[in-house]
Design a protein around this motif. Structure first.
Motif, short mmCIF file in Angstrom:
data_model
loop_
_atom_site.label_atom_id
_atom_site.label_comp_id
_atom_site.label_asym_id
_atom_site.label_seq_id
_atom_site.Cartn_x
_atom_site.Cartn_y
_atom_site.Cartn_z
N ILE A 78 45.83 -24.90 55.39
CA ILE A 78 45.86 -25.14 53.60
C ILE A 78 44.38 -25.69 53.37
N LEU A 79 44.14 -26.78 53.57
CA LEU A 79 42.75 -27.27 52.95
C LEU A 79 41.74 -26.80 53.32
N LEU A 80 41.43 -26.04 53.74
CA LEU A 80 40.05 -24.42 53.61
C LEU A 80 41.12 -23.56 52.99
N TYR A 81 42.26 -23.21 53.04
CA TYR A 81 42.91 -21.99 52.46
C TYR A 81 41.99 -22.38 51.35
N GLY A 82 42.37 -24.03 50.06
CA GLY A 82 42.21 -24.31 49.11
C GLY A 82 40.57 -23.99 48.98
N LEU A 83 39.59 -25.01 49.78
CA LEU A 83 38.83 -25.36 49.64
C LEU A 83 37.79 -23.60 49.49
N ALA A 113 36.83 -18.73 33.94
CA ALA A 113 38.27 -19.14 34.97
C ALA A 113 38.60 -18.91 35.83
N GLY A 114 37.61 -17.64 36.28
CA GLY A 114 37.78 -17.35 38.28
C GLY A 114 38.12 -18.62 38.86
N MET A 115 36.38 -19.15 38.61
CA MET A 115 35.82 -20.09 39.58
C MET A 115 36.29 -21.78 39.22
N ILE A 116 36.45 -21.95 38.27
CA ILE A 116 36.98 -23.11 37.70
C ILE A 116 38.48 -22.73 37.80
N PHE A 117 39.54 -21.84 38.31
CA PHE A 117 40.23 -21.67 38.70
C PHE A 117 40.62 -22.01 40.01
N GLY A 118 39.00 -21.13 41.24
CA GLY A 118 39.39 -22.09 42.09
C GLY A 118 39.18 -23.62 42.71
N TRP A 119 38.85 -24.33 41.66
CA TRP A 119 38.21 -25.40 41.53
C TRP A 119 40.11 -26.34 42.06
N VAL A 120 40.28 -25.87 40.58
CA VAL A 120 42.28 -25.93 41.07
C VAL A 120 43.06 -25.37 41.41
N VAL A 121 42.98 -24.87 42.20
CA VAL A 121 43.57 -23.80 43.75
C VAL A 121 43.25 -25.27 44.46
N VAL A 122 42.03 -25.90 44.30
CA VAL A 122 41.84 -26.64 45.57
C VAL A 122 42.49 -27.61 45.45
N LEU A 142 43.76 -32.50 33.92
CA LEU A 142 45.39 -32.41 33.82
C LEU A 142 45.96 -31.01 34.53
N LEU A 143 45.41 -30.17 34.67
CA LEU A 143 45.90 -28.63 35.37
C LEU A 143 45.55 -28.67 37.15
N SER A 144 44.23 -30.00 37.33
CA SER A 144 44.62 -30.40 38.75
C SER A 144 44.95 -30.92 39.13
N LEU A 172 39.87 -20.01 56.58
CA LEU A 172 38.40 -19.57 55.43
C LEU A 172 39.18 -17.95 54.89
N ALA A 173 39.63 -16.68 56.31
CA ALA A 173 39.53 -16.15 56.24
C ALA A 173 40.99 -15.45 55.23
N THR A 174 42.21 -16.18 54.81
CA THR A 174 42.78 -15.97 54.25
C THR A 174 42.73 -17.16 53.26
N GLY A 175 41.52 -18.01 52.72
CA GLY A 175 41.65 -18.12 51.44
C GLY A 175 40.09 -17.26 50.40
N MET A 176 39.63 -16.05 51.02
CA MET A 176 39.62 -15.39 50.49
C MET A 176 39.99 -13.95 49.86
N MET A 177 41.69 -14.14 50.22
CA MET A 177 41.92 -13.35 49.49
C MET A 177 43.87 -14.65 49.01
N ALA A 178 43.21 -15.35 48.71
CA ALA A 178 44.17 -15.98 47.92
C ALA A 178 44.65 -15.88 46.53
N ASN A 179 44.45 -16.38 45.67
CA ASN A 179 44.88 -16.34 43.86
C ASN A 179 44.30 -15.74 42.94
N VAL A 180 42.52 -16.12 43.90
CA VAL A 180 41.36 -16.31 43.34
C VAL A 180 41.08 -14.70 43.30
N LEU A 181 41.51 -14.25 44.14
CA LEU A 181 41.23 -12.74 44.25
C LEU A 181 42.00 -12.01 43.14
N GLY A 182 43.83 -12.76 43.37
CA GLY A 182 44.54 -11.70 42.22
C GLY A 182 43.85 -12.02 40.64
#
Length: 452
Positions: A89-94, A387-396, A266-268, A145-155
């Motif tokens: 789960i952690l690597l999926y987010g990172l 937004a994509g990269m910043i939201f990616g950090w929020v997902v972390v 706050l989002l994080s 790592l593999a599923t992390g590439m296909m997470a919310n950031v992809l959407g």
């Protein structure tokens, strides 16, 4: 015959030297072309992305089915198996912030295909493992790592590239695909595990992954420009700007930009509690928690699937609402209602099927409905480009919360013999998240001024 002026858009007059028959053929061809243009290729990309995220989510949910079989076959402890889920789960987010940069640099199609291929290879290796560290490597590291590439950031990336209008709805649909993955995968895989063994469930997941890989290779495209189109809702066809910057430094620069604002924290913070109360706790531990009350694994997996069905409705509706209402207030209601449902869960587990079904429906509608409003607030605060990269950090932070819950809940269960304390703790932190959501800045200009 007198010729008409040269043809303009929507006009089908004959030019000099053109026969009436040629004129009719051109008119028919132009009409057919107009019909084809009315279907935007973005919807095809949306469908392929939905299938990809669905398969990825289904694979990520599989360790919850394997927890009890692995305890019986290998003698591994609940906390040991939970640690694997926690690392995954952690690597999926990172992976999220860096996946956003990789998707922009190398293209959605290529990176998604590579990720599916790596995921399939990891799955094929799973039946041959004999030690916990191998499970950690395959499902904690490779799958994470593999599923992390296909997470919310992809959407979010697909929505940003292909849709100028209906973006909130698109994000809602793609976010709901995670729930749909559970809806389709968990009951089927649980039944296969029960009747034929967990290894055959893994082979079934490999087959689904390869189907998604073929779909991506055939139909996925990186940008509307690749098919000579504009983003949905726009008319100007423009070549995408090339990715500039270092693949690893660009996400860190986005983190630095976001960390200067109150909105980011706050989002994080709210997303940390979101992860703590969803995939880290319910996604990983509801099936074994049901086992503590004598509820069969297939029945418990069916309840998770029912949650997925209602979350498909709830998250899609949330995307529609986020296009029309204040996202901060939506988050307040989502987190508040989720917290109340988790406080009700320990009672529902012991009370019987009607109460547990009530929790399943109520919680399912709210499972990841928080994502579309959070994406909307991120885009409003930091702009579509960042937004994509910043939201990616929020997902972390979301996955960090999920990782903490996945490991802590398993450990507390070993200490106390019950999941009651983790469920109550998750309920209370959701109520805190509801109050935090109201403190997010409303005006975009105020947030950007703080960033500057």
């Amino acid at each position: 015959m007198q010729s008409t002026p040269d043809r303009k858009d929507g006009e089908y007059g004959m030019t000099s030297g053109q026969t009436g028959e040629d004129h009719l053929k051109d008119a028919a061809a132009s009409t057919a072309s107009g019909r084809r243009r009315r279907f935007h290729y973005g919807w095809t990309v949306l469908a392929v992305t939905f299938v990809t995220l669905l398969v990825s989510a289904g694979v990520r949910s599989m360790p919850s089915i394997f927890m009890l079989p692995f305890e019986r076959e290998y003698g591994w402890s609940r906390s040991g198996i939970s640690s694997v889920i926690s690392v995954g789960i952690l690597l999926y987010g990172l992976t999220g912030p860096f996946s956003a940069a990789l998707l922009l640099r190398f293209g959605i199609r290529r990176m998604t295909a590579v990720s599916l291929a790596v995921l399939a290879a990891g799955l094929l290796s799973t039946p041959y493992m004999t030690a916990l560290w191998q499970f950690e490597l395959l499902w904690g590291v490779v799958s994470g790592l593999a599923t992390g590439m296909m997470a919310n950031v992809l959407g979010v990336t697909v929505a940003g590239q292909w849709f100028a209008h209906r973006r909130g709805l698109v994000v809602g649909i793609l976010t709901a695909s995670a729930a749909t993955g559970q809806l389709l995968f968990l009951p089927v895989l649980a039944r296969i595990t029960e009747e034929a063994g967990w290894r055959y469930a893994v082979y079934a997941a490999v087959g689904a992954t390869l189907v998604a890989l073929v779909a991506v290779a055939i139909w996925m495209r990186n940008h509307p420009y690749d098919v000579g189109s504009a983003p949905y809702g726009e008319t100007r066809v423009a070549k995408p700007a090339p990715f500039r910057g270092n693949l690893f430094l660009a996400p860190l620069a986005a983190l630095r930009e976001g960390a200067r604002t109150k909105t980011f924290w706050l989002l994080s913070g709210t997303f940390f509690f979101c992860g703590f109360s969803t995939n880290g706790l319910i996604g990983a531990h509801l099936i074994p928690a049901c086992g503590d009350f004598g509820i069969p694994e297939v029945t418990a997996a069916g309840m998770l699937a029912l949650m997925g069905m209602f979350d498909l409705v709830g998250t899609t509706l949330s995307g529609w609402l986020s296009d029309r209402f204040d996202s901060r207030k939506l988050l307040f209601w989502y987190y508040g209602l989720r917290g109340l449902s988790l406080l009700f869960l320990p009672y529902a587990l012991g009370a019987g099927q009607p109460q547990l079904t009530l929790f399943t429906v109520f919680y399912g509608l709210d499972w990841i409905a928080t994502v579309p409003p959070t994406v909307k607030l991120s885009q409003d605060a930091f702009g579509k480009e960042r937004a994509g990269m910043i939201f990616g950090w929020v997902v972390v932070t979301h996955q960090l919360g999920a990782s903490v819950a996945a490991y802590a809940a398993g450990t507390v269960r070993e200490w106390l013999g019950s999941y009651q304390v983790p469920f109550f703790a998750a309920g209370f932190v959701c109520l805190v998240a509801a109050l935090m959501a109201l403190r997010i800045a409303k005006q975009r200009a105020a947030v950007r001024g703080a960033a500057a």
